[in-house]
Design a protein around this motif. Structure first.
Motif, PDB file in Angstrom:
ATOM      1  N   THR A 436       0.824  -1.208   0.000  1.00  0.00           N
ATOM      2  CA  THR A 436       0.000   0.000   0.000  1.00  0.00           C
ATOM      3  C   THR A 436       0.856   1.254   0.000  1.00  0.00           C
ATOM      4  O   THR A 436       0.639   2.178  -0.792  1.00  0.00           O
ATOM      5  CB  THR A 436      -0.932   0.001   1.227  1.00  0.00           C
ATOM      6  OG1 THR A 436      -1.820  -1.118   1.142  1.00  0.00           O
ATOM      7  CG2 THR A 436      -1.732   1.289   1.299  1.00  0.00           C
ATOM      8  N   PHE A 627      -8.035   1.763  -0.092  1.00  0.00           N
ATOM      9  CA  PHE A 627      -6.629   1.796  -0.504  1.00  0.00           C
ATOM     10  C   PHE A 627      -6.425   1.373  -1.957  1.00  0.00           C
ATOM     11  O   PHE A 627      -5.280   1.291  -2.420  1.00  0.00           O
ATOM     12  CB  PHE A 627      -5.789   0.889   0.406  1.00  0.00           C
ATOM     13  CG  PHE A 627      -5.540   1.463   1.775  1.00  0.00           C
ATOM     14  CD1 PHE A 627      -4.784   2.615   1.930  1.00  0.00           C
ATOM     15  CD2 PHE A 627      -6.062   0.852   2.894  1.00  0.00           C
ATOM     16  CE1 PHE A 627      -4.555   3.142   3.195  1.00  0.00           C
ATOM     17  CE2 PHE A 627      -5.833   1.360   4.161  1.00  0.00           C
ATOM     18  CZ  PHE A 627      -5.077   2.514   4.316  1.00  0.00           C
ATOM     19  N   TRP A 634      -8.259   6.884  -2.306  1.00  0.00           N
ATOM     20  CA  TRP A 634      -6.796   6.809  -2.423  1.00  0.00           C
ATOM     21  C   TRP A 634      -6.224   8.149  -2.883  1.00  0.00           C
ATOM     22  O   TRP A 634      -5.185   8.602  -2.385  1.00  0.00           O
ATOM     23  CB  TRP A 634      -6.443   5.691  -3.404  1.00  0.00           C
ATOM     24  CG  TRP A 634      -4.971   5.464  -3.601  1.00  0.00           C
ATOM     25  CD1 TRP A 634      -4.167   4.595  -2.916  1.00  0.00           C
ATOM     26  CD2 TRP A 634      -4.121   6.112  -4.548  1.00  0.00           C
ATOM     27  NE1 TRP A 634      -2.870   4.656  -3.383  1.00  0.00           N
ATOM     28  CE2 TRP A 634      -2.815   5.585  -4.387  1.00  0.00           C
ATOM     29  CE3 TRP A 634      -4.322   7.089  -5.525  1.00  0.00           C
ATOM     30  CZ2 TRP A 634      -1.732   6.004  -5.162  1.00  0.00           C
ATOM     31  CZ3 TRP A 634      -3.244   7.512  -6.291  1.00  0.00           C
ATOM     32  CH2 TRP A 634      -1.971   6.965  -6.109  1.00  0.00           C
TER      33      TRP A 634
END
Length: 668
Positions: A436, A627, A634
């Motif tokens: 991530t 995410f 995001w």
């Protein structure tokens, strides 16, 4: 007298156990044969030991074959229960080196250390093999003669260790030849490290420390001629040396400036003011030449790896050694658990509560193998690139600690983000947090010349169960002070990094339970320019809308705070809920001064799940789907991390399913 009928099941179990053991134990002597084949000991002594190793190997094979035949003789009918029944075959060993090689005549110091370690490891594994074989054969009523033969071989192997160590000591006393070879071996070249002045052999106090560790037998003599990158590659190939380094009581050998920095010093007699250890440690490192910094990290990894005030570059080098140590010790643990599982299986029906105990042993072995894979992954590198792929700033597997830098803190850096994960995250699935964080760095590299660096931070154990552990604030209470300290370490690193005169902004973000950690950390003095709650569990245990400004001790008076909670995320129903000492404080969406961010929609193109493409991020899956790269959520996170454009959420406070009323803002 009538002979008692053998237990066919026990005979079959023993045959199965021996068939499983043979290939595993047939490779035990490879630990010793490989260094011999590579020229560890050459000439008459090498020939003699080589013949012994090959002889032992043959004897082990014969013992297995005899045991196998003895079992068949007990009950020939068991052969009908196998499709194909043949004596187990052991692996072929490499032949010993036939003649002296280039370098030191008579042997090689580096490979002699590997040979001694290989003999020790082979002896231990053969001894475990003998124990398991004896148990299995006894169960079948076949006796233990073959097991005793293997145990005798294990003793003979162990007796050679002292002789190899003696020869190594004698060789070390001879005048050292001029080093001209490549200590990195035949594999890919070591990384092209940053500066030439950081790649110098040990000198000064570090040279004295290396000499002392060589004299103790912790390091091989050739370490005195290596450069840091060569030393690191040596430790990767000889992890037993890294283990010895970590276990050596070598604190007195630390460079004097660093040793003094680790002792609290009062400003003046009678004063209660103590120098910050963070500043003292950094000042000590700043006095060191670049090569001495690297050598300090390599030689004292247990001290430097997690040391507050140590430059991040030194911590990265030290933690690489710490991971090499951890991987080697984990290998030994896996071998022990494999042997234990084999022993339990060999007991068969004699083992009380066998199914439960076998399942428990299998689970322990699986967990150990997963952890070994984690350590090995942390050591993987693309040798075509400079430096190490994994920049580990914090590593303590016993305490569940790891932190990793993505990108660099250098001349181009304008922003640094810290991401704290939530419930269910641990050392073995930390790669998901890394993945991530890396998405934000990749976007920065593509769109704004790499001005963003990210740090994935797991400063200790997080709750693993969403129902029984996640409501408990004790994990956040343990982690919050650590995060506050790390923020000060990061601030110091930025001050000393070759960054431009303009300010580097730091954003600390927490997801789910990580939000509660970040919120509570603000009460311990978290140093950040921006704080971001992502689907957060709360603003911190004991924090309310009324007392937040009083409890928060962020040294930055202009800190901006942001929060996003997707509509329908179940965590929205627990935010702000506290009872009987459980809970995580106020709902961060409702705190005064917090800017609520829109979570919006999924990307218009989503090949992995086209049904979601372009639709609102909502419901249970939204908790982690925020995410997904290039989703509105995001993009909002990226805007906060980089000080770029963000979209406010002006609609009802989550959980909500109504249309939002977004408002854009450019942070810088």
């Amino acid at each position: 007298m009538k002979r008692e009928r053998p237990d066919s099941d026990a005979v079959v179990a023993a045959i199965n156990e021996l068939s499983r053991l043979a290939p595993f134990e047939g490779s035990a002597l490879r630990f010793a044969a490989r260094p011999l084949a590579d020229g560890a000991l050459v000439g008459p002594a090498g020939d003699r030991l080589g013949r012994k190793v090959m002889g032992w190997h043959e004897e082990v094979g014969q013992a297995f074959t005899r045991a196998f035949e003895r079992l068949l003789a007990l009950d020939p009918a068991v052969e009908d229960r196998f499709l194909r029944l043949v004596p187990p075959r052991l692996d072929r060993l490499p032949p010993p080196s036939p003649s002296p090689r280039a370098g030191v005549v008579g042997g090689d110091l580096e490979k002699l250390a590997a040979l001694a370690n290989g003999l020790r490891r082979a002896s231990g594994e053969l001894r475990q093999c003998a124990d398991i074989m004896a148990t299995a054969m006894n169960r079948a009523g076949a006796g233990t003669a073959e097991a005793r033969s293997i145990d005798r071989i294990a003793d003979e192997v162990a007796q050679e260790i002292a002789d190899v160590q003696r020869r190594r000591d004698e060789l070390a006393k001879r005048p050292a030849p001029v080093f001209t070879g490549d200590l990195r071996g035949k594999g890919p070249a070591a990384p092209d490290t940053t500066t030439a002045d950081a790649e110098e052999p040990p000198a000064g106090e570090i040279g004295q420390a290396v000499d002392a560790l060589i004299a103790r037998g912790v390091l091989p003599p050739e370490f005195a001629r290596m450069r840091p990158a060569e030393a690191m590659r040596y430790l990767e190939r000889h992890p037993e040396v890294a283990v010895a380094l970590g276990e050596a009581e070598s604190g007195v050998l630390l460079p004097s400036a660093l040793r003094a920095a680790l002792v609290p010093v009062l400003h003046a007699p009678g004063s209660r003011t103590v120098d910050s250890p963070l500043d003292r440690v950094r000042a000590a490192f700043e006095k060191m030449p670049p090569a001495e910094r690297r050598w300090t990290a390599i030689l004292f990894p247990a001290v430097v790896g997690n040391l507050s005030g140590a430059p991040f570059s030194a911590r990265i080098w030290a933690n690489r050694v710490n991971i090499i140590r951890a991987a080697e010790k984990q290998k030994d643990k896996v071998i022990r658990l494999q042997a234990e599982l084999a022993r339990l299986r060999a007991m068969g029906d004699a083992l009380p509560d066998a199914p439960a105990k076998l399942k428990e042993a299998e689970q322990r072995l699986h967990a150990a193998e997963v952890r070994l894979g984690t350590f090995q992954t942390l050591l993987k590198d693309d040798r075509r690139k400079p430096g190490f792929d994994r920049q580990i700033l914090l590593f303590d597997p016993d305490q569940g600690k790891i932190a990793e830098l993505h990108g660099e803190i250098g001349p181009k850096t304008r922003n640094v983000g810290v991401l704290v994960p939530g419930t269910g995250t641990n050392l073995d699935n930390f790669h998901s947090v890394r993945k991530t964080s890396q998405t934000f760095v990749t976007e920065s590299n593509a769109s704004d010349d790499g001005s963003l660096a990210m740090i994935s931070w797991l400063g200790g154990n997080l709750p693993q169960d969403i129902f029984t552990e996640a409501p408990d604030p004790k994990y956040a209470q343990n982690l919050a002070p650590n995060l506050a300290l790390f923020s000060r370490e990061l601030a110091q690193e930025i001050r000393f990094a070759p960054t431009p005169a303009r300010k580097v902004a730091v954003t600390v973000a927490g997801h789910s339970y990580g939000g509660a950690v970040v919120g509570l950390s603000e009460t311990f003095g978290l140093d950040a320019d921006r704080v971001l709650h992502i689907e957060s569990a709360g603003a911190g245990y004991g924090v309310t809308a009324g007392n937040a400004q009083k409890l928060y001790k962020n040294p930055n008076p202009d800190v901006r705070r942001f929060s996003m909670t997707a509509p329908g995320d179940p965590i929205g129903m627990t935010q702000g809920v506290s009872a009987a000492g459980w809970g995580h404080g106020a709902d961060p969406d409702k705190l005064p001064g917090v800017t609520r961010l829109e979570t919006g929609n999924y990307p218009r193109e989503l090949p992995d799940d086209p049904k979601k493409a372009g639709r609102p991020i909502q419901g249970i899956e939204a908790h982690s789907d925020v995410f997904i790269p290039q989703s509105d959520a995001w993009k909002n996170m990226y805007g906060v991390f980089t000080g770029g454009e963000i979209v406010h959420d002006s609609g009802p406070v989550a959980p909500r399913l109504t249309e939002p009323y977004p408002q854009k803002e450019l942070l810088t």
